[in-house]
Design a protein around this motif. Structure first.
Motif: not given
Length: 264
Positions: A106-108, A127-132
């Motif tokens: 997660t992040g801002d 909070p935003g969602r981050i994946w990779g």
């Protein structure tokens, strides 16, 4: 150990997206898994939107109604973004070949977009969602006379619900927009270990696609930026399977990353 891991990540997430490398070039042992929790702060420079002349990203104005976000034009608009994140990374090397990394977190994020004489600052709500995911190959192992050499290729996506806009000195207003940042990244890394310390460094090559969508008007703008970011870091082995990793990068992207890695 769990409390120490979480505490370290929260500490650095508050002071430090692109994709961090966060590992030296030396190969993970065959059949092993390593889990790391990292926090980072990143400044993305020269991100771009392509304006088609009538892109209807709208914002509310005082007294009711709305106005168009961008002036009519047909050009690439450069802007800057800044954010912090906390990412869980799982690295796996099933045999003697490639290693695979999967990550989520997660992040801002804050966008700073010029519009005429003012600068529009747009920030996320939740909070935003981050994946990779990433694949890597150690071309040359570390030895007493030669450093390790590795290459990697990865994809990362981050999605943020943007909730508030501040334009110049005006009061902030609510917005209903989504910002997405997609990244393809290739990296070359060199490292050499001395005892418990393993410094590393290399070059990241990035392709970013930025998209801002107005969820009320169903209109969007997007653009592509290609950049380079030399980086350097160091891995400190705390115990036999626990290590602290610190990393910085610059040029087209300025980033500071820190975290703890645990091997199994």
């Amino acid at each position: 150990m769990s409390a120490f891991l979480a505490g370290t990540t929260l500490l650095f997430a508050g002071v430090a997206r692109s994709s961090e490398v966060a590992r030296p070039a030396s190969a993970l042992e065959s059949g092993k898994i390593a889990v790391s929790l990292v926090g980072g702060r990143t400044v993305e420079e020269d991100l771009r939107f392509h304006l088609g002349g009538a892109d209807l990203i709208r914002v509310p104005v005082q007294g009711g109604g709305s106005s168009q976000f961008f002036a009519d034009s047909n050009a690439d608009l450069e802007f800057e973004g800044e954010g912090n994140n906390a990412i869980l990374r799982i690295a796996w090397r099933p045999g003697d070949g490639l290693h695979y990394i999967f990550k989520a977190g997660t992040g801002d994020f804050e966008l700073r977009i010029p519009s005429g004489p003012a600068t529009n600052e747009i920030v996320n709500g939740p909070p935003g969602r981050i994946w990779g995911a990433e694949v890597g190959w150690t071309l040359m192992p570390d030895s007493p006379v030669t450093p390790a050499l590795a290459v990697s290729l990865g994809y990362t996506r981050a999605d943020y619900s943007m909730a508030r806009l501040k334009s110049g000195s005006a009061e902030p207003v609510p917005v209903n927009q989504r910002f997405s940042l997609e990244e393809w990244q290739g990296a070359v890394c060199v490292s050499n270990r001395w005892g418990r310390v393993e410094p590393y460094g290399g070059l990241r090559m990035m392709r970013h696609r930025s998209t801002l969508k107005d969820l009320d008007a169903a209109e969007s703008v997007s653009g592509v930026r290609v950049g380079l970011a030399p980086y350097g870091g160091v891995k400190f082995e705390i115990f036999s399977r626990e290590a602290l990793v610190l990393e910085v990068s610059g040029l087209d992207e300025t980033a500071v990353t820190a975290g703890i890695a645990v091997g199994f």
